[in-house]
Structure formats: structure tokens, C-alpha cells
Write an enzyme that holds these catalytic residues in place. Sequence first.
Site, PDB file in Angstrom:
ATOM      1  N   HIS A  67      21.758  57.639  50.047  1.00 59.61           N
ATOM      2  CA  HIS A  67      21.909  58.906  49.325  1.00 59.61           C
ATOM      3  C   HIS A  67      21.214  60.049  50.068  1.00 59.61           C
ATOM      4  O   HIS A  67      21.731  61.166  50.137  1.00 59.61           O
ATOM      5  CB  HIS A  67      21.334  58.758  47.913  1.00 59.61           C
ATOM      6  N   GLU A  70      23.416  61.180  52.776  1.00 60.59           N
ATOM      7  CA  GLU A  70      24.516  62.017  52.262  1.00 60.59           C
ATOM      8  C   GLU A  70      24.068  63.479  52.180  1.00 60.59           C
ATOM      9  O   GLU A  70      24.806  64.390  52.580  1.00 60.59           O
ATOM     10  CB  GLU A  70      24.937  61.511  50.885  1.00 60.59           C
ATOM     11  N   HIS A  71      22.867  63.703  51.688  1.00 58.80           N
ATOM     12  CA  HIS A  71      22.330  65.065  51.609  1.00 58.80           C
ATOM     13  C   HIS A  71      22.190  65.681  52.994  1.00 58.80           C
ATOM     14  O   HIS A  71      22.613  66.813  53.238  1.00 58.80           O
ATOM     15  CB  HIS A  71      20.957  65.048  50.931  1.00 58.80           C
ATOM     16  N   GLU A 143      15.633  65.849  41.837  1.00 64.46           N
ATOM     17  CA  GLU A 143      16.857  65.197  41.352  1.00 64.46           C
ATOM     18  C   GLU A 143      16.513  63.895  40.627  1.00 64.46           C
ATOM     19  O   GLU A 143      17.089  63.579  39.578  1.00 64.46           O
ATOM     20  CB  GLU A 143      17.793  64.916  42.535  1.00 64.46           C
TER      21      GLU A 143
END
Length: 424
Positions: A67, A70-71, A143
Site C-alpha cells: 500500500h 501504491e502511494h 489514514e
Amino acid sequence: MKMKKQTLNNLDIDIYSEVLENGLRVFVVPKCDVNNIYATFSTDYGSIQNEFEVNGEMIKVPDGVAHFLEHKVFEQKDGIDPFTFYSKTGSDCNANTSNYKTTYLFVGQEKLEENLNYLLDFVGEPYFTDENVEKEKGIIEQEIKMYQDDQEISSVEKITYNAFVNHPIKIPIIGTIDSINSITKDDLYNCYNTFYNPKNMFVVVTGNVKPEEVINIIKENQKKKTFKEITKIKLKEYDEPDDVSLKEEILYHNVTIPKLLIGYKFNIENIDIDERTLNNFVAIFSDLKFGSTSEFTERMKQEGIITKDIEFCTIKTDKHLLLILIGETEEQEKLLKFIDEEFKKINISEKEFNRKKKTAISSCIYMTDSIYSLNSFIMNSLIVDKKINYEIYQHYKNLSYDKFINFLNNLNFDNKTILYVNKK
């Protein structure tokens, strides 16, 4: 390999495909009756693949790297934000990470070549520095806290954590605050150079396009790039017991009405059916037993046990399947008792099974009207089945009631974890 054309039998959908010289797989579904173009660029890499061997070297990285990657892929050396680029072409872009894959995408009506080239370029040119990695940690930490404040997300994450003992699927896709704060630039490059290799990736384009044009654009783009040679990636195998990690827990959250979550953990290692059939059987069983039109749900509502429909979802590893039921109720113990009793009754008739089977066939047909559903079907097939099932319509037609009942009779409902979500 030259471009191939194959048809989803009985569905009149043509899928064009080609494997490029560098190993990148390309799939194109032309739909002339729509205006939009939907393109996805995926790697067969998700949150659970955090310990692996490549070219003889064993690598272990912190939870949440997929993840995090991905950022960071969206951060470009030239400072141009992909979101800004696509907005200028009248398009939208996004990305998502699951347990098993990471996907980058755009949707738009025009400028196919410009949009497709940019998708391939920005995903293919990472820019990680110590500084931008540290900056991202604060963003992802916020987040994580946002998800922890979300009762629905945190409840499912908690019961999944309690169900599994050793398998990394127990960890949230996003990771934990401790794990993401330990991620380094080298961790990102190790995972990127391993999994973001054309041999481990695929492009799916659906919509108002010409297959030859799409494949030629991608070919020309990839010719200009060089990639590190990798051998077969060997993922770590986990010794996961059938028993759950924690049988029961109370979670206090901002809820108006308490909730009950039950996670049933099944060993599927020795079940002699293919993965897609297994997924279909679990979906049919869950819907017939606890769906909005089921007798059980109707009875629970009439007796005031639940306030709305029971929800359910599944989480799967190579050896286990977790079926999670979620009920909103002031009567948690009563609902638990009724659900346990319901599982002891394998009383689904062939007529009921065939009714749900027809619904599945209809969904298969309706899928062909949507460029998004078609794209998702191809992506999921490549991740789950490792190939496209061109007989998908016939697959649904061939679902057998006898095999369904035999499947249910072989499930052990004793291994379960319970989560009570109560008001703070």
C-alpha cells in the site's frame, strides 16, 4: 507471441490478448456501444507478500509496503501529479491495493495514446528518496487512524486478526503505525524491482478502442524500457492452524446499536473443487441462509433480534476461508445462538439452489454490458485462476446441487471467533 482473439462462450464478448517480449500480458475488450475507455495496469503483488525469495535472496519487509508503494508510485521526479495530468485530458485516475494485487487505472473518453502512455510511464518510473518516504509516513499514519475510527472497517480488521494465527492476511492491508514507520526507501525499491516487473504484471483495456491500436501503443512504450531480469518469485508459505487465534473479544466503539460479528474459519485445503466453484458455493450458501430474502433474516426481524439485514463477506488464503457474518442487534447472545443453530441445518433444497444459480447466471450476462465489470472479471481471473475462464457462462450452468450439498457437509463450523462491538 502474436495477438490472439478468444470469445467468452455464450456471451458474445471477444477478448484480444498478447504477451509482449518482456513478459507483460495485455488484454483488450472492444465495446463500440460505449464512449468511455477503462484501462488498468496491475501487478500480481498485494499486502500479504511481505516475505519472499527472488534470485536466491530471501527478503522480508514490514507490513503495509504494498500500500505504501501504491502511494509513492504517484510521486514523480518531475513533480507532475498524475491526478493533475489526467484532469487536463478530461480523465480520472486512481489506484488500489488488495491482499493479492495492486492496480493503477484511468478512465476517459479521449486521448487514448496520451493517457495509456502516461499510465505505463508513471507506474514504470519510481522516485523514492529518504525525504519523500519519511513525509509519506505521516500521511499514511493519519489514514490508519481514520480507518481505526471507522467502526465497520476496524471491526472486520479486528475479527480477521483474531481468526488467523500466522498468516499475514491477519494484518490490515495498510499496515500498522509501527510497521509503516519502519519502512525504508530500500524496502520500497526491493519490492518494486521484484514485483513491478513486466513478467509479473498485466494491462487490461476495456471500452471504445481498437485492439490492434492498444497493443501497438503498449508495445512501442515497452520497447523503450529496460527491466531487471528476475527468476521465479518464491513466496513464503505459512503454517496456519485450523484453530482461531482468539475465540472471543469485546470492542468498544462509536455505535448507536451494538453489533455482533462471527468469523467461521474453514480448512479448504482438501476440498476437491476449483477455487471459483468454491467461491460460488460460499456465496450461494450465505445468501440463501442469511441474505435479505432468507427465511432466517425475515424471522430475526419479526422477532426484533436484528435491526437490518445481516451482512457477510469472505476472506481467503491458500488453505483457509473465513466467512464473516455481521449483525446489528441489542440481543447479541440470542443472535449468536440462532445463527449457530441455523448452521447445523443443511436444509437447502435443490429448488432454492437453482434459483440462486439462475441469479448468478444473470449476473454473468449483465457483466458483459459494463466495461468496468468486464475489466474486473479479467483482473480477478488472472489473480484467482491465473488464467481467463472463457467458459465462465458454462461454469455457472454446470454448478451442481449434489456437489454443493457435499461441500456443505464437509465444512466444520466449530472453529469460530466472536467479536462483540459495544457502545463506548
